[in-house]
Write an enzyme that holds these catalytic residues in place. Structure first.
Site, short mmCIF file in Angstrom:
data_model
loop_
_atom_site.label_atom_id
_atom_site.label_comp_id
_atom_site.label_asym_id
_atom_site.label_seq_id
_atom_site.Cartn_x
_atom_site.Cartn_y
_atom_site.Cartn_z
CD GLU A 83 2.64 9.49 -4.08
OE1 GLU A 83 3.80 9.48 -3.49
OE2 GLU A 83 1.95 9.28 -3.31
CG HIS A 152 -3.85 16.43 2.61
ND1 HIS A 152 -2.62 16.95 3.38
CD2 HIS A 152 -3.73 15.07 2.61
CE1 HIS A 152 -2.04 15.95 3.80
NE2 HIS A 152 -2.41 15.05 3.34
#
Lengths: 360, 437
Positions: A83, A152
């Site tokens: 990322e 998450h």
């Protein structure tokens, strides 16, 4: 008129229309996002996608389905799981005028790249005194899904919306998804585009105007989803759906709720919110994220600062529980606002119920 | 011309069982010699970096090219013929002037800082000029440079006028970023200097993105003239950062036109490179990712230039990235606030003797490329440029109040709609505000 333009001109990569009736078509949020990406990539060759599984896998949530076949691997890049690296690459490419759309599989993973979103994207136009603008879009699902656990499920609206230099958008319906994503891609500044995984499969009616490839929604304007006169309820993303259901329930009890779909978290449409509160005199803000320093905190303060004299009741904030998201299904349900919570808060604001018990 | 001045490791498949030998530093013939065992938490005193003078090193590939390098001369080996000089007179003078500009500018910064004209974090580049000059003077204007917070000299080498850099440091409206960036955030779109980043490692992905955009323009947008290369400058400390490895991977994977230039000055503030790094030989990390890895003496501008030429040509051809490790040294502390107590004075003295500017000067004089007079006149010219820059910056105005809210967005509608229902930026008094928007 736009109504005369049938969707013959537009060929979304993922098509599921009934071509006959002239009443509103239905479109899922997923199709809306896919068609928006497709049209913008077709219109401007500088737009390209990058992210994990956006290409051959057709998108982790199938948002980018069909785009690799249509535009090729040079414009739809499957990245390694890096990322920080690929977000920075997107920013560097945007410095030079390309228009990357960087997908985070969920915005939780954006924390690995947040340095680039803030420090090299959001701040660059300012640090360079206008020489370098960053026309990049960071998109992906945000907030809680179903049973995915604490790492998450976080909502990042408040964090990103506090940063100058960023624009933060959060669509609810398919119309929002199409219009706001197109606006984001065309915008010369970095845009954080917060979707919601549970909304991807939901279908909404869309007019022919929305289906037109030049359709675009303005950034910074909220939408009044339902007009009302007793209490203002603000929400974004999935919570708009809950707020609308709550409004239905309240209507049966004689409370007419006005539901505002924020659409744009930064810049916040303070004008619409305040105008609404001046009309209804009561405010309930709804969000899924953590309560402290949240979006609701900002809205409440804005209303108190600008419309204090108009308030007939204390402002009410509904947010997720102040805990990392638990896994157990019943606990998860308690950690996220539900329709009943919104109804209860609205009634409290209207002095129709007992005072709330001690909060956590 | 065979490339002989440096180690040039070609990418090769990982051999079985060989790596462990290479890792044993004491048996490594290449560079480092340690006193005592490298202890994990040992103080710098037990891990003293003791380089032997360059000539005595057992480098696998011979460095003996026909053309002499600067350090050969400074170690007493004279070169007779000028037929195979590495540089012409004009190039030599250009390099000398650029390094003098860098050095004098940084010295002036120190002066101005202690007089209170400059403030905040200021990181000076003294001693490392050979790297900046050696690389950047080979670039075209359209090529990109990305730097760290130690970016003044990269900006100057790339062509940003001394006046613009100095007034940016003073925080004046005439600075290259109108006083909004400061010492650590030099940007110049005109000169393709895109930062200026305070976080180490942050510039590397941005540079990789700039290289990506060059390749994208050429291959997807079909702009045939888009063959720009990108240089990313960063230090030894950054080479332990995750983003560095992520970008080595992607640059090699996508064959991007980028050169990763490591300015290994052995110290990350007060942390010795040897204390922080499991395998201190940074150039080796290139082949691990499938790209060329090169080590060069960063105190020798001609050697740096030679390496840079090859790497830049490789990138421009489309043959992908190179990792270049430049062994260099900063003569001053990490920043002007750093008391610089941890570095051994003997080490500093050793590197001061290898000053790249005096080395180039000696080379040019002894090879009859220039005389003392010409070099002195360059120094005088630079003195005047700097005096002018300081005067200009002193007299420049501070940014006006209305500048505070400018440039946050390219599209200022991003400030949203005001209470009156119109976009805030349409209100002419909008920029008169301060904190509360």
């Amino acid at each position: 008129m736009l109504r005369a333009i049938r969707h013959k001109n537009i060929l979304p990569a993922f098509s599921a229309f009934r071509a006959f009736s002239s009443s509103a078509k239905e479109m899922t949020v997923r199709e809306a996002l896919n068609s928006a990406l497709d049209e913008e990539m077709s219109a401007d060759p500088k737009v390209f996608l990058m992210g994990e599984e956006v290409g051959e896998y057709q998108g982790a949530y199938k948002i980018t389905k069909g785009l690799l076949d249509k535009y090729g691997p040079e414009r739809v890049l499957d990245t390694p799981i890096t990322e920080a690296g690929f977000t920075g690459i997107g920013v560097g490419a945007a410095y030079y005028g390309l228009r990357p759309v960087v997908e985070f599989m969920t915005f939780n993973f954006s924390m690995q790249a947040i340095d680039h979103i803030i420090n090299s994207a959001a701040k660059s136009n300012y640090m360079s005194a206008g020489q370098i603008s960053v026309p990049i879009v960071f998109r992906g699902p945000n907030g809680a899904a179903a049973g995915v656990g604490a790492q998450h499920s976080q909502c990042y609206a408040a964090w990103y919306a506090s940063c100058p230099g960023l624009k933060v958008l959060s669509p609810y319906s398919s119309e929002d998804a199409r219009g706001l994503l197109k606006a984001a891609i065309r915008d010369p500044d970095p845009v954080v585009f917060l979707e919601n995984e549970l909304l991807y499969g939901e279908s909404f009616p869309v007019s022919a105007e929305v289906l037109d490839s030049s359709f675009c929604l303005p950034i910074g304007k909220a939408k009044i989803e339902r007009e009302g006169k007793d209490v203002t309820i603000t929400a974004f993303s999935k919570m708009v759906g809950y707020a609308l259901k709550a409004a239905e329930i309240l209507a049966k009890e004689g409370i007419s709720a006005e539901v505002i779909n924020l659409r744009s978290i930064r810049p916040l449409d303070r004008s619409t919110i305040n105008a609404s509160v001046r009309k209804t005199n009561r405010l309930v803000t709804v969000e899924e994220g953590f309560p402290q320093h949240g979006v609701g905190a900002e809205i409440c303060t804005s209303v108190i600062e600008e419309s204090f004299g108009y308030l007939d009741a204390p402002v009410e904030r509904i947010a997720g529980a102040d805990v990392p998201m638990p896994y157990a299904a019943n606990l998860e349900r308690m950690a996220v606002p539900q329709v009943e919570d919104i109804v209860r808060a609205a009634k409290r604001a209207c002095y129709r119920s007992v005072p709330l018990a001690a909060t956590a | 011309m065979s490339f002989s001045a440096t180690n040039f490791a070609q990418p090769r498949p990982v051999p079985v069982g060989i790596r462990s030998n290479e890792k044993s530093l004491s048996s490594d013939p290449f560079r480092f010699r340690f006193r005592g065992s490298p202890s994990f938490l040992g103080s710098p005193h037990s891990l003293r970096f003791n380089p032997t003078p360059p000539l005595k090193l057992a480098i696998p590939h011979s460095r003996r090219s026909p053309a002499a390098a600067v350090t050969d001369v400074s170690n007493g080996k004279m070169v007779k013929s000028s037929a195979n000089m590495l540089i012409t007179k004009e190039e030599g003078l250009e390099l000398y002037e650029d390094m003098i500009l860098g050095r004098f500018f940084e010295d002036m910064c120190a002066q101005m800082y202690y007089r209170g004209k400059m403030f905040g974090f200021v990181h000076l580049y003294n001693g490392q000029e050979a790297v900046s000059t050696g690389f950047i003077k080979l670039l075209k204007k359209e090529d990109t440079v990305v730097s760290t917070y130690r970016d003044h000299v990269h900006a100057l080498s790339k062509g940003v006028p001394a006046r613009a850099v100095m007034s940016e440091l003073f925080g004046k409206a005439t600075g290259c970023c109108r006083g909004q960036g400061g010492s650590m955030h030099m940007f110049s779109k005109e000169h393709n200097l895109i930062g200026g980043f305070a976080f180490i490692g942050e510039g590397i992905p941005v540079a990789t993105g700039a290289a990506f955009s060059s390749k994208y323009r050429r291959e997807v947008l079909k702009e045939a003239s888009a063959d720009h290369v990108t240089l990313a400058f960063f230090g030894d400390g950054t080479c332990n950062n995750g983003q560095f490895y992520e970008c080595l991977n992607m640059a090699a994977l996508w064959k991007l036109p980028i050169i990763f230039v490591v300015e290994n000055n052995l110290w990350a503030i007060g942390m010795s490179h040897l204390r922080a790094t499991s395998d201190p030989e940074i150039w080796k990390k290139g082949p691990a990712f499938g790209m060329a890895g090169v080590h060069v003496d960063g105190m020798d501008v001609l050697k740096v230039r030679e390496v840079a030429k090859e790497a830049i040509e490789r990138a421009r051809r489309g043959d992908g990235p190179t990792l270049v490790e430049c062994e260099t040294y900063r003569f001053r502390g990490h920043s002007l606030a750093d008391p610089d107590e941890l570095r051994d004075p003997a080490e500093k003295a050793r590197y001061a003797a290898r000053d790249p500017i005096s080395a180039l000067k000696k080379y040019m004089i002894e090879n009859k490329l220039a005389n003392e007079q010409e070099l002195k006149s360059i120094e005088k010219k630079i003195d005047e440029v700097l005096d002018d820059a300081v005067e200009y910056s002193d007299e420049s105005p501070l940014p006006p109040r209305s500048q505070l809210l400018e440039n946050v967005f390219a599209d200022p509608k991003g400030f949203g709609i005001g209470p009156d229902g119109k976009y805030r930026c349409e209100d002419p008094k909008f920029t008169q505000g301060t904190a509360h928007v």
